[in-house]
Write an enzyme that holds these catalytic residues in place. Structure first.
Site, PDB file in Angstrom:
ATOM      1  N   SER A 108      10.621  67.340   3.767  1.00 54.85           N
ATOM      2  CA  SER A 108      12.048  67.168   3.493  1.00 54.85           C
ATOM      3  C   SER A 108      12.355  67.485   2.042  1.00 54.85           C
ATOM      4  O   SER A 108      11.518  67.283   1.156  1.00 54.85           O
ATOM      5  CB  SER A 108      12.416  65.714   3.785  1.00 54.85           C
ATOM      6  OG  SER A 108      13.676  65.403   3.249  1.00 54.85           O
ATOM      7  N   TYR A 126      11.063  56.001   2.809  1.00 48.54           N
ATOM      8  CA  TYR A 126      11.071  57.187   3.678  1.00 48.54           C
ATOM      9  C   TYR A 126      10.656  58.424   2.888  1.00 48.54           C
ATOM     10  O   TYR A 126       9.776  59.182   3.300  1.00 48.54           O
ATOM     11  CB  TYR A 126      12.471  57.396   4.290  1.00 48.54           C
ATOM     12  CG  TYR A 126      12.678  58.811   4.765  1.00 48.54           C
ATOM     13  CD1 TYR A 126      12.078  59.260   5.935  1.00 48.54           C
ATOM     14  CD2 TYR A 126      13.426  59.720   4.005  1.00 48.54           C
ATOM     15  CE1 TYR A 126      12.231  60.576   6.347  1.00 48.54           C
ATOM     16  CE2 TYR A 126      13.581  61.027   4.416  1.00 48.54           C
ATOM     17  CZ  TYR A 126      12.978  61.450   5.580  1.00 48.54           C
ATOM     18  OH  TYR A 126      13.122  62.762   5.976  1.00 48.54           O
ATOM     19  N   LYS A 163       7.118  61.109   2.994  1.00 44.91           N
ATOM     20  CA  LYS A 163       7.047  62.578   3.062  1.00 44.91           C
ATOM     21  C   LYS A 163       6.181  63.115   1.922  1.00 44.91           C
ATOM     22  O   LYS A 163       5.385  64.034   2.117  1.00 44.91           O
ATOM     23  CB  LYS A 163       8.454  63.184   3.025  1.00 44.91           C
ATOM     24  CG  LYS A 163       9.272  62.912   4.273  1.00 44.91           C
ATOM     25  CD  LYS A 163       8.673  63.576   5.516  1.00 44.91           C
ATOM     26  CE  LYS A 163       9.363  63.178   6.790  1.00 44.91           C
ATOM     27  NZ  LYS A 163       8.705  63.657   8.011  1.00 44.91           N
ATOM     28  N   GLY A 215      20.879  55.310  -3.577  1.00 43.19           N
ATOM     29  CA  GLY A 215      19.800  56.241  -3.264  1.00 43.19           C
ATOM     30  C   GLY A 215      20.268  57.661  -3.020  1.00 43.19           C
ATOM     31  O   GLY A 215      19.449  58.567  -2.889  1.00 43.19           O
TER      32      GLY A 215
HETATM   33  C1  UD1 Z   1      18.829  61.986   3.908  1.00 38.56           C
HETATM   34  C2  UD1 Z   1      17.578  62.377   3.191  1.00 38.56           C
HETATM   35  C3  UD1 Z   1      16.824  63.424   3.961  1.00 38.56           C
HETATM   36  C4  UD1 Z   1      16.543  62.922   5.329  1.00 38.56           C
HETATM   37  C5  UD1 Z   1      17.828  62.566   6.002  1.00 38.56           C
HETATM   38  C6  UD1 Z   1      17.479  61.987   7.336  1.00 38.56           C
HETATM   39  C7  UD1 Z   1      17.582  62.252   0.799  1.00 38.56           C
HETATM   40  C8  UD1 Z   1      17.989  62.922  -0.466  1.00 38.56           C
HETATM   41  N1  UD1 Z   1      17.897  62.911   1.902  1.00 38.56           N
HETATM   42  O1  UD1 Z   1      19.709  63.076   3.825  1.00 38.56           O
HETATM   43  O2  UD1 Z   1      15.612  63.702   3.345  1.00 38.56           O
HETATM   44  O3  UD1 Z   1      15.839  63.864   6.066  1.00 38.56           O
HETATM   45  O4  UD1 Z   1      18.547  61.626   5.227  1.00 38.56           O
HETATM   46  O5  UD1 Z   1      18.320  61.025   7.782  1.00 38.56           O
HETATM   47  O6  UD1 Z   1      17.019  61.191   0.813  1.00 38.56           O
HETATM   48  N2  UD1 Z   1      27.816  60.596   3.841  1.00 38.56           N
HETATM   49  C9  UD1 Z   1      29.064  60.004   3.736  1.00 38.56           C
HETATM   50  N3  UD1 Z   1      29.440  59.120   4.717  1.00 38.56           N
HETATM   51  C10 UD1 Z   1      28.632  58.823   5.781  1.00 38.56           C
HETATM   52  C11 UD1 Z   1      27.368  59.437   5.878  1.00 38.56           C
HETATM   53  C12 UD1 Z   1      26.978  60.313   4.869  1.00 38.56           C
HETATM   54  O7  UD1 Z   1      29.812  60.244   2.789  1.00 38.56           O
HETATM   55  O8  UD1 Z   1      29.030  58.002   6.623  1.00 38.56           O
HETATM   56  C13 UD1 Z   1      27.399  61.549   2.800  1.00 38.56           C
HETATM   57  C14 UD1 Z   1      26.189  61.100   2.024  1.00 38.56           C
HETATM   58  O9  UD1 Z   1      26.562  60.318   0.921  1.00 38.56           O
HETATM   59  C15 UD1 Z   1      25.587  62.447   1.622  1.00 38.56           C
HETATM   60  C16 UD1 Z   1      25.976  63.372   2.757  1.00 38.56           C
HETATM   61  O10 UD1 Z   1      27.033  62.741   3.442  1.00 38.56           O
HETATM   62  O11 UD1 Z   1      26.162  62.906   0.456  1.00 38.56           O
HETATM   63  C17 UD1 Z   1      24.853  63.641   3.723  1.00 38.56           C
HETATM   64  O12 UD1 Z   1      24.311  62.401   4.125  1.00 38.56           O
HETATM   65  P1  UD1 Z   1      23.223  62.286   5.285  1.00 38.56           P
HETATM   66  O13 UD1 Z   1      23.668  63.043   6.469  1.00 38.56           O
HETATM   67  O14 UD1 Z   1      22.928  60.828   5.457  1.00 38.56           O
HETATM   68  O15 UD1 Z   1      21.964  63.064   4.715  1.00 38.56           O
HETATM   69  P2  UD1 Z   1      21.189  62.899   3.320  1.00 38.56           P
HETATM   70  O16 UD1 Z   1      21.396  61.567   2.739  1.00 38.56           O
HETATM   71  O17 UD1 Z   1      21.522  64.074   2.502  1.00 38.56           O
END
Ligand code: UD1
Length: 344
Positions: A130, A155, A159, A304
């Protein structure tokens, strides 16, 4: 007589990325063999795969960390040419609550697998890593040579640890293992048939399933986690890759291993589009392609979260000949089509 298909063991093959990879593997002429304990996947994925392919894929309902059960699969399926190891827990927040479960499952299953593969003469591995291994990078885009940083969650640490384990195992004098580490960015979307896709259990943690569930009326509203980041519109930037594009990267990786084209026993590739999009851009693009108005508000930052990360995808293109094909808009349209199909 039909030629024997080359067998590829796919751990976590009923999961979100795994199920799409199984379809692409079969369509590329391989024989995928699925292992899944269905802890974060559903039997319905198997029906979806079967419906797309017109044939069932052999499936073993076992835990990949269960040594005896795994040995049984290798024994029952002679001549496995390679393994794609997807099976892992992946919820960042949950990993903070249950760190031991993450180390046991994610690192434990890899150790079990690595210890067993030589017994059956299996020398090829594609490992699901990842972009989380880069932590908060100093510069963007990240290349495979960008130094890894301390992970922000257990998590992420699993990785990094798995990558380290593979490197150390591969450095042993007696080593026969050849591995491709694929560092995924943010997979989204679903198969064009809408027969397989992401099936989050309970409230989704990830952005796109939360968006589609909100548009479908399952969730009341989306909270955008912060708009005060140092990014163009203040929201986080990610590299969203269509899951079928991501699945296809595994096919070229497997073929490269089988052809022994690699120059090193462990090779690492970013698998992303090479473009960053903000959370707001994703929301707006979703609204355009779905015709749905999304109920959302800006909330506090999520602990995070990395402010911005996206891939330099040059190495995968030059070495693997891999390039993504699907736009953000088309990816989100496929997510919506899947969500609508789920409601039926
Ligand atoms: C994270 C992990 C990634 C992992 C993935 C699996 C990190 C940097 N990344 O991805 O390695 O494989 O989770 O689950 O640790 N967001 C909102 N509202 C929401 C949900 C998300 O604003 O309700 C935003 C988050 O703040 C982020 C983006 O959407 O900026 C993507 O979030 P998400 O889909 O959870 O993925 P990552 O956090 O990037």
């Amino acid at each position: 007589m039909t030629a024997q298909r080359t067998k590829i063991l796919v751990t976590g093959g009923a999961g979100y990325i795994g199920s799409h990879a199984v379809v692409e593997l079969y369509q590329a002429g391989y024989q995928p063999i699925i292992i899944d304990n269905f802890s974060n996947s559903e039997e319905s994925a198997l029906a979806g795969i079967e419906s797309i392919l017109g044939t069932a894929v052999p499936t073993y309902r076992i835990d990949c960390a269960d040594e005896e059960a795994l040995r049984g699969v290798f024994a029952a399926e002679p001549n496995i040419a390679g393994v794609i190891h997807f099976a892992a827990f992946k919820a960042v927040g949950e990993s903070v609550q249950k760190p031991l479960a993450y180390f046991q499952n994610n690192v434990g299953s890899l150790l079990t697998l690595l210890a067993m593969m030589p017994d059956f003469g299996v020398e090829n591995l594609v490992f699901s890593s990842s972009c989380t291994v880069y932590g908060i990078p100093d510069s963007l885009p990240v290349t495979e040579a960008t130094p890894t940083k301390p992970a922000s969650s257990p998590y992420g640490r699993t990785k990094q640890m798995c990558e380290d384990v593979i490197h150390d195992v591969s450095a042993a004098p007696s080593n026969k293992l050849h591995t491709i580490l694929l560092r995924y960015f943010n997979p989204i979307g679903a198969h064009e048939s809408a027969k397989i896709g992401e099936l989050p259990l309970g409230v989704p943690n990830n952005l796109v399933p939360f968006i589609t569930q909100t548009a479908a009326g399952i969730r009341e509203k989306l909270t955008i986690y912060g708009n005060d980041y140092d990014t163009p519109d203040g929201t986080n930037v990610r590299d969203y890759i269509h899951v079928v594009d991501l699945a296809k990267a595994h096919i070229v990786a497997v073929q490269r291993l089988l052809d022994r084209k690699g120059t090193e026993t462990v090779e690492t590739f970013n698998v992303g589009t090479g473009h960053g999009n903000s959370v707001l851009e994703v929301v707006q693009t979703f609204e355009q392609v779905s015709g749905q108005k999304l109920n959302y508000s800006i909330g506090p930052r999520r602990p995070g979260d990395v402010p911005a990360i996206y891939a330099d995808a040059t190495k995968a293109e030059q070495v693997l000949g891999f390039k993504t094909e699907t736009s953000l808009a088309d990816s989100l349209a496929s997510s919506w089509k899947w969500q609508v199909a789920l409601k039926k």
